[in-house]
Enzyme design. Structure first.
Site, PDB file in Angstrom:
ATOM      1  N   GLY A 111      16.287  32.701   4.573  1.00 57.05           N
ATOM      2  CA  GLY A 111      15.190  33.626   4.346  1.00 57.05           C
ATOM      3  C   GLY A 111      14.119  33.534   5.416  1.00 57.05           C
ATOM      4  N   ASP A 136      14.466  37.332  -2.971  1.00 58.63           N
ATOM      5  CA  ASP A 136      13.179  38.027  -2.945  1.00 58.63           C
ATOM      6  C   ASP A 136      13.226  39.368  -2.225  1.00 58.63           C
ATOM      7  OD1 ASP A 136      11.734  36.029  -4.341  1.00 58.63           O
ATOM      8  OD2 ASP A 136      11.611  34.839  -2.512  1.00 58.63           O
ATOM      9  N   ARG A 275       4.739  35.525 -26.889  1.00 56.35           N
ATOM     10  CA  ARG A 275       5.777  34.555 -26.534  1.00 56.35           C
ATOM     11  C   ARG A 275       6.117  34.698 -25.056  1.00 56.35           C
ATOM     12  NH1 ARG A 275       4.366  32.841 -30.564  1.00 56.35           N
ATOM     13  NH2 ARG A 275       5.534  32.253 -32.456  1.00 56.35           N
TER      14      ARG A 275
END
Length: 358
Positions: A111, A136, A275
């Site tokens: 990356g 990403d 949650r």
């Protein structure tokens, strides 16, 4: 005799093996006299000459395997010019290994940080070819990186599974998706999974705007809300801090991650039960999806062609559906981010998705 070295650096992801397979199959289909040196654990293997001689057979049966058969590690670019604990010059050590093995080319999969070091080695005179690996999808010069679509599929599946629980219990659910600096995975998974609110690093959020979006849903008779939150999401207030100030705030934060901070603030404002689900490293694991297998194979084959024609100093990317070569010097140090005014963001807003900005 063609001698090539290969290494995978940075975080692992799906289709690393598929991409290496594409390179090797592409070369070996045309050239019989080939030596392949696989460096272990990324740049560490190149620095300390930790490698294994590989044959084409080693790359058979790995198309569907996640992870990397070579292993990987993170070697920060900013430390590459800093000697190790024994005083070893890392850059000179990598060059020494390359020349000692008499390599024709070094193939590097990674990356952003990986590409900075790859470009450094190019500047030092080594023949380098790179392939764009990252979930990403933030590498400049390519429309897509392999690993991205597989991660989106996993994150989307998580949101899909949360939907039934959220609707059954009339709760607010936050799904924290990977992405420290960019929000591509969160954006795509959020839209695909039907999230009601998407928070990404490129669009600082106002928690009051987020809370109001939840209230509007409640008033409309929708008693659950799902938020897809990138791990690097940032509030408008924090976005005004200097980089140093923000890093200090994160160090002293009582929450394990941004999702918990958002949850506490929303509970105070809405009074609803919240949650949190964090799929974490599952987004980088498992078998690559069919899209990534095809993409990695194509990029690998294109890299093989560049090697055989001795065209070095490039990253192999894909633009408008076609593979292309991009000069490494143009890729290194650049980040491809989500643009707040881009079509995909504006279209998501048209469907009613809130990004917490207004």
């Amino acid at each position: 005799m063609l001698r090539i070295g290969m290494l995978t650096s940075g975080g692992d992801c799906q289709a690393l093996n598929a991409a290496m397979r594409g390179v090797v199959k592409g070369i070996c289909s045309k050239i019989k006299d080939v030596e392949i040196y696989g460096f272990k654990e990324g740049y560490k293997g190149l620095i300390y000459a930790n490698f294994e001689m590989l044959t084409p057979k080693d790359f058979s049966g790995i198309l569907t395997m996640g992870g990397t058969i070579l292993g990987t590690s993170r070697q920060p670019f900013k430390l590459m010019r800093v000697p190790d604990e024994k005083g070893l010059d890392k850059v000179e050590a990598m060059k020494h290994t390359y020349h000692k093995l008499n390599l024709n080319c070094l193939v590097i999969l990674g990356g952003n940080g990986t590409h900075k070091t790859a470009n450094l080695l190019r500047e030092e005179g080594l023949n380098i070819i790179t392939l764009p690996k990252t979930i990403d999808n933030d590498l400049w010069g390519t429309d897509m990186t392999f690993g991205f679509q597989s991660a989106v599929d996993i994150a989307t599946n998580t949101i899909d599974c949360i939907h039934t629980t959220a609707t059954s219990h009339s709760r607010i659910f936050i799904v924290e998706v990977m992405g420290h600096k960019v929000g591509w995975v969160t954006l795509h998974a959020g839209i695909a999974g039907g999230a009601d609110i998407i928070l990404i690093p490129e669009i600082p959020y106002d928690i009051e705007v987020v809370a109001e979006a939840i209230r509007r849903r409640t008033e409309a008779g929708k008693h659950f809300t799902i938020l897809a939150v990138a791990e690097g999401a940032i509030s408008k207030k924090d976005a005004k801090l200097s980089k140093k100030e923000y890093k200090e705030k994160l160090r002293n934060r009582k929450y394990p991650s941004i999702a918990y901070a958002v949850a506490e603030e929303l509970k105070e404002r809405t009074g609803q039960e919240i949650r949190i689900t964090v799929p974490g490293h599952t987004q980088r694991g498992g078998s690559p999806c069919p899209y990534d297998r095809v993409l990695a194979t194509r990029l690998g084959a294109a890299a093989a062609e560049l090697i055989m024609t001795e065209q070095y100093g490039y990253m192999v990317g894909i633009r408008n559906g076609e593979t292309t070569k991009v000069p490494l010097k143009e890729v290194a140090g650049k980040l491809k981010t989500v643009q707040p005014d881009s079509g995909i963001v504006q279209e998501a807003k048209i469907t009613g998705i809130s990004f917490g900005d207004k």
